[in-house]
Design an enzyme around this catalytic site. Sequence first.
Site, PDB file in Angstrom:
ATOM      1  N   LYS A 166     -11.953  10.665   3.489  1.00 49.70           N
ATOM      2  CA  LYS A 166     -11.496  11.544   2.975  1.00 49.70           C
ATOM      3  C   LYS A 166     -12.152  11.828   1.781  1.00 49.70           C
ATOM      4  O   LYS A 166     -12.327  12.785   1.141  1.00 49.70           O
ATOM      5  CB  LYS A 166     -10.127  12.161   3.126  1.00 49.70           C
ATOM      6  CG  LYS A 166     -10.345  12.360   4.136  1.00 49.70           C
ATOM      7  CD  LYS A 166      -8.350  12.568   5.035  1.00 49.70           C
ATOM      8  CE  LYS A 166      -7.157  11.367   4.784  1.00 49.70           C
ATOM      9  NZ  LYS A 166      -7.523   9.773   6.101  1.00 49.70           N
ATOM     10  N   CYS A 203      11.177  12.015 -20.478  1.00 53.46           N
ATOM     11  CA  CYS A 203      10.135  12.428 -20.003  1.00 53.46           C
ATOM     12  C   CYS A 203      10.543  12.459 -18.588  1.00 53.46           C
ATOM     13  O   CYS A 203      10.082  13.906 -17.888  1.00 53.46           O
ATOM     14  CB  CYS A 203       8.858  11.475 -19.474  1.00 53.46           C
ATOM     15  SG  CYS A 203       8.394  10.675 -21.605  1.00 53.46           S
ATOM     16  N   CYS A 240      15.911   8.204 -19.593  1.00 50.10           N
ATOM     17  CA  CYS A 240      14.260   8.320 -19.719  1.00 50.10           C
ATOM     18  C   CYS A 240      13.536   9.480 -20.004  1.00 50.10           C
ATOM     19  O   CYS A 240      14.290  10.531 -19.172  1.00 50.10           O
ATOM     20  CB  CYS A 240      13.616   8.545 -17.725  1.00 50.10           C
ATOM     21  SG  CYS A 240      12.051   9.296 -18.025  1.00 50.10           S
ATOM     22  N   SER A 255      -2.355   8.662  -1.916  1.00 45.95           N
ATOM     23  CA  SER A 255      -2.523   9.815  -1.693  1.00 45.95           C
ATOM     24  C   SER A 255      -1.099  10.834  -1.798  1.00 45.95           C
ATOM     25  O   SER A 255      -1.193  11.989  -2.572  1.00 45.95           O
ATOM     26  CB  SER A 255      -3.372  11.001  -1.790  1.00 45.95           C
ATOM     27  OG  SER A 255      -4.880   9.777  -1.171  1.00 45.95           O
ATOM     28  N   THR A 279       1.125  -1.245   0.045  1.00 43.76           N
ATOM     29  CA  THR A 279       0.229  -0.058   0.423  1.00 43.76           C
ATOM     30  C   THR A 279       1.069   1.308   0.352  1.00 43.76           C
ATOM     31  O   THR A 279       0.116   2.549  -0.913  1.00 43.76           O
ATOM     32  CB  THR A 279      -1.524   0.053   1.168  1.00 43.76           C
ATOM     33  OG1 THR A 279      -1.743  -1.232   1.199  1.00 43.76           O
ATOM     34  CG2 THR A 279      -1.571   1.439   1.254  1.00 43.76           C
ATOM     35  N   ILE A 298      -0.521  12.333   0.487  1.00 38.75           N
ATOM     36  CA  ILE A 298      -0.473  13.713   1.375  1.00 38.75           C
ATOM     37  C   ILE A 298       0.494  13.220   3.041  1.00 38.75           C
ATOM     38  O   ILE A 298      -0.751  12.074   3.795  1.00 38.75           O
ATOM     39  CB  ILE A 298      -1.950  13.747   1.083  1.00 38.75           C
ATOM     40  CG1 ILE A 298      -2.741  14.358   0.625  1.00 38.75           C
ATOM     41  CG2 ILE A 298      -2.296  15.075   2.892  1.00 38.75           C
ATOM     42  CD1 ILE A 298      -2.162  14.218  -0.887  1.00 38.75           C
ATOM     43  N   HIS A 308      -1.075  14.360   6.447  1.00 39.41           N
ATOM     44  CA  HIS A 308      -2.468  14.601   6.575  1.00 39.41           C
ATOM     45  C   HIS A 308      -2.193  16.077   8.019  1.00 39.41           C
ATOM     46  O   HIS A 308      -1.485  15.603   8.617  1.00 39.41           O
ATOM     47  CB  HIS A 308      -3.531  13.999   6.971  1.00 39.41           C
ATOM     48  CG  HIS A 308      -3.687  13.160   5.843  1.00 39.41           C
ATOM     49  ND1 HIS A 308      -4.666  14.025   4.738  1.00 39.41           N
ATOM     50  CD2 HIS A 308      -3.689  12.230   5.666  1.00 39.41           C
ATOM     51  CE1 HIS A 308      -5.645  12.922   3.810  1.00 39.41           C
ATOM     52  NE2 HIS A 308      -4.431  11.443   4.051  1.00 39.41           N
TER      53      HIS A 308
HETATM   54  C1  LIG Z   1      -6.212   4.909  -1.587  1.00 41.54           C
HETATM   55  C2  LIG Z   1      -5.649   5.216  -0.450  1.00 41.54           C
HETATM   56  C3  LIG Z   1      -4.422   6.733  -0.129  1.00 41.54           C
HETATM   57  C4  LIG Z   1      -3.864   6.563   0.391  1.00 41.54           C
HETATM   58  N1  LIG Z   1      -4.020   8.476   0.679  1.00 41.54           N
HETATM   59  C5  LIG Z   1      -2.601   8.204   2.354  1.00 41.54           C
HETATM   60  C6  LIG Z   1      -2.629   9.866   2.120  1.00 41.54           C
HETATM   61  O1  LIG Z   1      -2.987  10.512   1.512  1.00 41.54           O
HETATM   62  N2  LIG Z   1      -2.110  10.164   3.321  1.00 41.54           N
HETATM   63  C7  LIG Z   1      -1.206   9.364   4.745  1.00 41.54           C
HETATM   64  O2  LIG Z   1      -1.063   9.081   5.556  1.00 41.54           O
HETATM   65  N3  LIG Z   1      -1.684   7.513   4.555  1.00 41.54           N
HETATM   66  C8  LIG Z   1      -2.431   7.486   3.238  1.00 41.54           C
HETATM   67  N4  LIG Z   1      -3.094   5.967   2.717  1.00 41.54           N
HETATM   68  C9  LIG Z   1      -2.797   5.289   4.010  1.00 41.54           C
HETATM   69  C10 LIG Z   1      -0.791   4.202   3.549  1.00 41.54           C
HETATM   70  O3  LIG Z   1      -0.645   4.207   2.284  1.00 41.54           O
HETATM   71  C11 LIG Z   1      -0.652   3.560   4.723  1.00 41.54           C
HETATM   72  O4  LIG Z   1      -1.394   3.353   6.076  1.00 41.54           O
HETATM   73  C12 LIG Z   1       0.918   3.311   4.515  1.00 41.54           C
HETATM   74  O5  LIG Z   1       1.309   2.989   3.012  1.00 41.54           O
HETATM   75  C13 LIG Z   1       0.940   1.532   4.963  1.00 41.54           C
HETATM   76  O6  LIG Z   1       2.191   1.168   5.172  1.00 41.54           O
HETATM   77  P1  LIG Z   1       2.243  -0.585   5.661  1.00 41.54           P
HETATM   78  O7  LIG Z   1       3.397  -0.436   5.759  1.00 41.54           O
HETATM   79  O8  LIG Z   1       1.382  -1.070   7.502  1.00 41.54           O
HETATM   80  O9  LIG Z   1       1.552  -1.260   4.342  1.00 41.54           O
HETATM   81  P2  LIG Z   1       2.101  -1.861   3.421  1.00 41.54           P
HETATM   82  O10 LIG Z   1       2.848  -0.244   2.139  1.00 41.54           O
HETATM   83  O11 LIG Z   1       1.578  -2.469   2.392  1.00 41.54           O
HETATM   84  O12 LIG Z   1       3.508  -3.216   3.396  1.00 41.54           O
HETATM   85  C14 LIG Z   1       3.318  -3.890   3.825  1.00 41.54           C
HETATM   86  C15 LIG Z   1       4.018  -4.778   3.508  1.00 41.54           C
HETATM   87  O13 LIG Z   1       3.902  -6.554   4.013  1.00 41.54           O
HETATM   88  C16 LIG Z   1       4.562  -6.938   3.184  1.00 41.54           C
HETATM   89  N5  LIG Z   1       3.820  -9.049   3.297  1.00 41.54           N
HETATM   90  C17 LIG Z   1       2.947  -8.962   3.754  1.00 41.54           C
HETATM   91  N6  LIG Z   1       2.306 -10.075   4.192  1.00 41.54           N
HETATM   92  C18 LIG Z   1       3.420 -10.384   4.635  1.00 41.54           C
HETATM   93  C19 LIG Z   1       4.425 -12.372   4.384  1.00 41.54           C
HETATM   94  N7  LIG Z   1       3.703 -12.616   4.512  1.00 41.54           N
HETATM   95  N8  LIG Z   1       5.730 -12.005   4.466  1.00 41.54           N
HETATM   96  C20 LIG Z   1       7.218 -10.845   4.585  1.00 41.54           C
HETATM   97  N9  LIG Z   1       5.339  -9.424   3.427  1.00 41.54           N
HETATM   98  C21 LIG Z   1       4.516  -9.100   3.546  1.00 41.54           C
HETATM   99  C22 LIG Z   1       4.034  -6.374   1.935  1.00 41.54           C
HETATM  100  O14 LIG Z   1       4.492  -6.756   0.893  1.00 41.54           O
HETATM  101  C23 LIG Z   1       4.406  -4.721   2.272  1.00 41.54           C
HETATM  102  O15 LIG Z   1       5.278  -4.884   1.368  1.00 41.54           O
HETATM  103  C24 LIG Z   1      -3.345   5.857   1.665  1.00 41.54           C
HETATM  104  C25 LIG Z   1      -3.771   4.404   1.768  1.00 41.54           C
HETATM  105  C26 LIG Z   1      -4.259   3.842   0.732  1.00 41.54           C
HETATM  106  C27 LIG Z   1      -4.775   2.917  -0.332  1.00 41.54           C
END
Ligand SMILES: Cc1cc2nc3c(=O)[nH]c(=O)nc-3n(C[C@H](O)[C@H](O)[C@H](O)COP(=O)(O)OP(=O)(O)OC[C@H]3O[C@@H](n4cnc5c(N)ncnc54)[C@H](O)[C@@H]3O)c2cc1C
Length: 510
Positions: free
Chosen positions: A273, A423, A421, A47, A42, A49, A51
């Site tokens: 949001k 672009c 690249c 986005s 994710t 942002i 926040h």
């Molecule tokens: C549409 C959208 C808009 C958003 N906009 C914003 C924003 O503007 N501002 C903001 O603050 N937040 C935003 N967020 C939230 C933010 O993107 C997430 O909260 C954040 O990226 C989560 O990070 P994470 O490391 O917890 O998860 P992830 O980035 O998903 O990382 C989890 C990792 O675990 C790994 N993994 C999973 N299972 C296993 C396994 N079995 N073994 C080994 N590895 C594994 C995955 O491959 C992945 O790399 C948004 C989210 C979305 C979807």
Amino acid sequence: MEKYDVLIIGAGVTGTAVARELSRYQLKIGVLEREEDVCCGTSKANSAIVHAGYDAEPGTLKAKMNVRGNQLIGELAQELDFPFRRNGSLVLCLDEKQYPALQKLYEKGIANGVKELRILSREEVLEMEPNVTDQVVAALYAPTGGIVCPFHMTIAFAENACENGVTFHFNTEVKTIFRKQVADAAESPEQTDIEKMYLPHDTGTWQLVTSSGIFEAKCIINAAGIYADYFHNMVSEKKIHITPRKGEYCLLDKTAGTHVDHTIFALPGKFGKGVLVTPTVHGNLLIGPTATDIENKEGINTTREGLDEVLTKSTASVKNIPTRQVITSFAGLRAHSDGDDFIIEEAVKDFIDCAGIESPGLSSAPAIGEMVAEILRKKYALQEKDNFISTRKGMKDFQKMTLEERNEQIRHNPAYGNIICRCEMVTEGEIMDAIHRPLGARSLDGIKRRTRAGMGRCQAGFCSPRTMEILARELQIPIEEITKSGRNSQIIKGTNKSSFVDTFKEENRI
Ligand SMILES: Cc1cc2nc3c(=O)[nH]c(=O)nc-3n(C[C@H](O)[C@H](O)[C@H](O)COP(=O)(O)OP(=O)(O)OC[C@H]3O[C@@H](n4cnc5c(N)ncnc54)[C@H](O)[C@@H]3O)c2cc1C
């Protein structure tokens, strides 16, 4: 079997922020990531942002982490050298009847400790942002809101953690976790390990069965994004449930990047949001996201209906969006927990959850890192290292250099004079740097996230074969082994492998 004091599952922004904070302490730390690089979940599709923190309910972890994270990102962008801009955000009120909702948002922001919040009149808004819809009656202005490059921020945390001794294991999918048995514990004393362990490994120690063998850890940090419920439920009686909440986007060309300067939100609804319109730190315009609950944790496809919704809703907030300038679309999955808040706590002994990290998870990541490090510091009486490296130098950005700087760089290394690249004006020198840095790129997407090669208007149409050649040359592997994004995503498949690059270059006169 490799042994660690702490193993972090997941190299997204949460896992890498935690790794970086923990790398201050005397600990042997590993990160297990199922993909071939950091920032593949994710954290790469959101986005972007930072926040301000007026959105989350006062008293929640989301509110606390967001406000603290917003503050920390400003400092970290300097220390770790990643792109961040406090462009400020506006939440539009398009109808007098919605005014109480805007006022409520302001009050939540004040309760959460957001600084400099103000409600602006229609005239003030239009003066600030002439392309905002004429229907605007007022807006909540948050000058502390910002925009960041999520790839660069995550990579910066990871590189700095790596430099401070954290080991990253990519292509390593965690399958099962269980507690070590008493008999095993007696058989494998910790002294046999080559590297020093700082925490006692006893019968309470965890074993993690992965696609790359078995790992052992005294403590696990669960930062597995939308899969965090899977690991939590494997070890805890108290079950949690995470719903993937899909968000779809359109990204517009840089020619549209100045259409607005602030991040423009609609008033939030039941699912979050709403659709926003924002510049990106790299000068594009981003519109989206939608919010749809789905079952499939891998469901990151875009849909006709989703993108239509983005186009319709964005034009309700901002007029004359040049939608013909859309260069790509993408989707990401929010990890929405049933409790609607972040879960950051010790779920069972020596197992710390970072679960339900949906938006504002990106903004909150540094604060989550800080909080988890504090839990471990207290729990294990951790000692700080005296050689922690707090700063990191990011990649050289040829496009942003002055003419003199470019000439100097090319004199120093002629590879910077070879544009790969067109672009995004990315040079061979930058691509080579991306490959040879700590945790360097191994795939086309890895290069793209670090250098932007392939992110521009032609979306990698021209530069892919040349980037593949550089990857193959620098990694000393056959070009057939170069992938788009690891696993089985080889670009060249079938019988005409060797002639592919030549044919492509001939056809495109490059
Ligand atoms: C549409 C959208 C808009 C958003 N906009 C914003 C924003 O503007 N501002 C903001 O603050 N937040 C935003 N967020 C939230 C933010 O993107 C997430 O909260 C954040 O990226 C989560 O990070 P994470 O490391 O917890 O998860 P992830 O980035 O998903 O990382 C989890 C990792 O675990 C790994 N993994 C999973 N299972 C296993 C396994 N079995 N073994 C080994 N590895 C594994 C995955 O491959 C992945 O790399 C948004 C989210 C979305 C979807």
